[in-house]
Design a protein around this motif. Structure first.
Motif, PDB file in Angstrom:
ATOM      1  N   ARG A 128       8.008 -27.826  15.710  1.00  0.00           N
ATOM      2  CA  ARG A 128       6.742 -28.348  15.206  1.00  0.00           C
ATOM      3  C   ARG A 128       5.615 -27.691  15.992  1.00  0.00           C
ATOM      4  O   ARG A 128       5.756 -27.409  17.180  1.00  0.00           O
ATOM      5  N   TRP A 163       3.516 -29.242  10.483  1.00  0.00           N
ATOM      6  CA  TRP A 163       4.004 -27.890  10.253  1.00  0.00           C
ATOM      7  C   TRP A 163       4.974 -27.514  11.357  1.00  0.00           C
ATOM      8  O   TRP A 163       4.831 -27.941  12.496  1.00  0.00           O
ATOM      9  N   ARG A 183       6.062 -20.117   8.721  1.00  0.00           N
ATOM     10  CA  ARG A 183       5.532 -21.475   8.861  1.00  0.00           C
ATOM     11  C   ARG A 183       5.915 -22.266   7.610  1.00  0.00           C
ATOM     12  O   ARG A 183       5.839 -21.754   6.502  1.00  0.00           O
ATOM     13  N   ARG A 184       6.336 -23.501   7.834  1.00  0.00           N
ATOM     14  CA  ARG A 184       6.728 -24.353   6.698  1.00  0.00           C
ATOM     15  C   ARG A 184       6.409 -25.803   7.049  1.00  0.00           C
ATOM     16  O   ARG A 184       6.271 -26.168   8.204  1.00  0.00           O
ATOM     17  N   ARG A 185       6.308 -26.610   5.989  1.00  0.00           N
ATOM     18  CA  ARG A 185       6.106 -28.051   6.177  1.00  0.00           C
ATOM     19  C   ARG A 185       7.338 -28.631   6.860  1.00  0.00           C
ATOM     20  O   ARG A 185       8.458 -28.201   6.591  1.00  0.00           O
TER      21      ARG A 185
END
Length: 146
Positions: free
Chosen positions: A55, A95, A85-87
Motif C-alpha cells: 500500500r 492504492w 499501481r492498482r487499487r
C-alpha cells in the motif's frame, strides 16, 4: 547557552559529513542508471514485498517519505515502467504499488554494483567490531517520532 564538547562536536559533525558524502556518492553512482537513491530504495522495498506489492501508505512509512513525495516519485517510476499501481483489492479505497518485470530487471542489473559501492564507501572502512557496534546503535535513533 548549551555547548558541545570538542569530542561531541567532532562526533556530530563527522556523522553529518559522512552521511552527506555517502548519500551524494551512492546517489551519483545510481545516476549512471537513471535512478537516484530514493528510487532505488523504493524499488528494493517493493522487491522485498513480493508480488502483492505494498500500500502507498505503508511504503511511505517504510521509506520515511511524505505522501506527496512518494506520489511524485511513484508517478515518475510508473511512467518509466518500473512499477505498477492498482487499487487495493481488500477495500478499493487505497492504492498499492508493485514492481514490474521491467523494474525487477533494472534492479537486478544494478543491485550488485550498488552493494559493491556500499561496501567500498562504507563497510570496508569499518572493522567487523565497528560494524557490529553501529548495527547495535542505529535502532536507538529510530525511536524518536518525527
Amino acid at each position: 547557552m548549551l555547548n558541545l564538547t570538542p569530542t561531541e562536536k567532532l562526533a556530530w559533525r563527522g556523522f553529518l559529513h559522512a552521511h552527506d558524502t555517502l548519500w551524494k556518492g551512492l546517489d551519483a553512482e545510481l545516476g549512471r542508471d537513471d535512478l537516484n537513491l530514493p528510487a532505488y530504495e523504493l524499488l528494493t522495498a517493493l522487491q522485498e514485498a513480493g508480488l502483492s506489492g505494498m500500500r502507498m501508505t505503508e511504503l511511505a512509512r517504510t521509506l520515511r517519505f511524505s505522501g506527496g513525495g512518494l506520489t511524485r516519485l511513484a508517478d515518475k517510476l510508473r511512467q518509466q515502467g518500473l512499477i505498477g499501481r492498482r487499487r487495493c483489492p481488500d477495500d478499493g479505497r487505497g492504492w498499492e504499488v508493485y514492481l514490474t518485470s521491467v523494474g525487477e530487471e533494472k534492479l537486478r542489473r544494478i543491485h550488485a554494483r550498488h552493494l559493491r559501492e556500499v561496501r567500498r564507501r562504507f563497510l570496508d572502512k569499518l572493522s567487523p567490531q565497528e560494524t557490529e557496534l553501529l548495527a547495535g546503535l542505529w535502532p536507538r535513533f529510530q525511536e524518536d517520532p518525527v
